[in-house]
Design an enzyme around this catalytic site. Structure first.
Site, short mmCIF file in Angstrom:
data_model
loop_
_atom_site.label_atom_id
_atom_site.label_comp_id
_atom_site.label_asym_id
_atom_site.label_seq_id
_atom_site.Cartn_x
_atom_site.Cartn_y
_atom_site.Cartn_z
N ASP A 13 43.73 48.10 57.94
CA ASP A 13 43.65 48.80 59.21
C ASP A 13 44.21 50.20 58.97
O ASP A 13 44.94 50.42 58.00
CB ASP A 13 44.46 48.04 60.27
N ASP A 15 45.41 53.01 61.72
CA ASP A 15 46.53 53.50 62.55
C ASP A 15 47.64 52.45 62.62
O ASP A 15 47.41 51.29 62.96
CB ASP A 15 46.03 53.83 63.95
N THR A 56 38.65 50.44 60.92
CA THR A 56 39.46 50.99 62.00
C THR A 56 38.67 51.17 63.30
O THR A 56 37.55 51.67 63.29
CB THR A 56 40.10 52.33 61.54
N ARG A 106 33.66 46.57 67.09
CA ARG A 106 35.05 46.80 67.53
C ARG A 106 35.87 45.55 67.23
O ARG A 106 35.58 44.46 67.72
CB ARG A 106 35.07 47.13 69.03
N LYS A 107 36.90 45.71 66.42
CA LYS A 107 37.75 44.57 66.07
C LYS A 107 38.35 43.97 67.34
O LYS A 107 38.75 44.72 68.22
CB LYS A 107 38.88 45.01 65.12
MG LIG Z 1 46.52 49.55 63.83
ZN LIG Z 2 31.71 49.32 67.65
#
Ligand SMILES: [Mg+2]
Ligand SMILES: [Zn+2]
Length: 193
Positions: A13, A15, A56, A106-107
């Site tokens: 990941d 951030d 990310t 999107r995780k």
């Molecule tokens: Mg993070």
């Molecule tokens: Zn997405």
């Protein structure tokens, strides 16, 4: 390809793992500040033969807080710093969508790991995954990655909220440098070296 070769992939990941996170998003190169030791840790993993993928969520794009150029500048800086330290970042995959767009990337949805798999030509199952949020852990465990939670970024809050089943399935370390030590077999979390 041997099994040991297959497993030599680390997904990170961004951030809160590689760079300092902020509640109001990382919007520019000026705000993109590596966490101490993180660049050296990535370089160590790379030099040890691990492919490095970054996955990310960047919903700040959909929200209009920054644009693709600003994001590309941050990622160029990341790659340059790692190269300066003697390693390389092999793939950076990001989700540009907002939380209500129903995208597949999107995780904790698996799309970014599928993109990484295509780009790197490496299987995701059995790879290491280092993250700081519950979404990261959920994704890592759902895709049979070896999940490592760092205490940087949102990691301490994530650790405090872990249920027992998840806690027993993940390894918790202080930061990416400690994660690299663990992945490289140099340290066992929870013990002093
Ligand atoms: Mg993070
Ligand atoms: Zn997405």
């Amino acid at each position: 390809m041997s099994d040991s070769k297959r497993a030599r992939l680390v997904i990170l990941d961004r951030d809160g793992v590689i760079n300092v996170d902020a509640d109001d998003y990382i919007k520019s190169l000026d705000e993109w500040l590596p966490i101490p030791g993180s660049i050296a840790a990535i370089a160590r993993l790379s030099r040890a033969g691990y492919s490095i993928g970054v996955a990310t969520n960047q919903s700040g794009l959909a929200r209009g807080y920054f644009d693709e150029v600003a994001l590309a500048n941050m990622h160029a800086m990341l790659c340059a710093l790692v190269e300066e330290a003697g390693g390389q970042v092999d793939a950076i995959c990001y989700c540009p969508h907002g939380p209500n767009e129903g995208c597949h990337c999107r995780k904790p949805a698996p799309g970014l790991l599928e993109q990484s798999r295509e780009e790197l030509r490496l299987p995701i199952a059995g790879a290491w995954y280092v993250g700081d949020t519950a979404k990261d852990l959920e994704l890592a465990l759902a895709t049979d990655c070896k999940a490592v939670l760092v205490r940087t970024g949102k990691g301490r809050a994530t650790e405090a909220a872990l249920d027992a089943a998840t806690r027993s399935a993940v390894t918790v370390v202080d930061d990416l440098s400690a994660a690299a030590d663990y992945i490289l077999g140099l340290a066992i979390p929870g013990t002093e070296i």
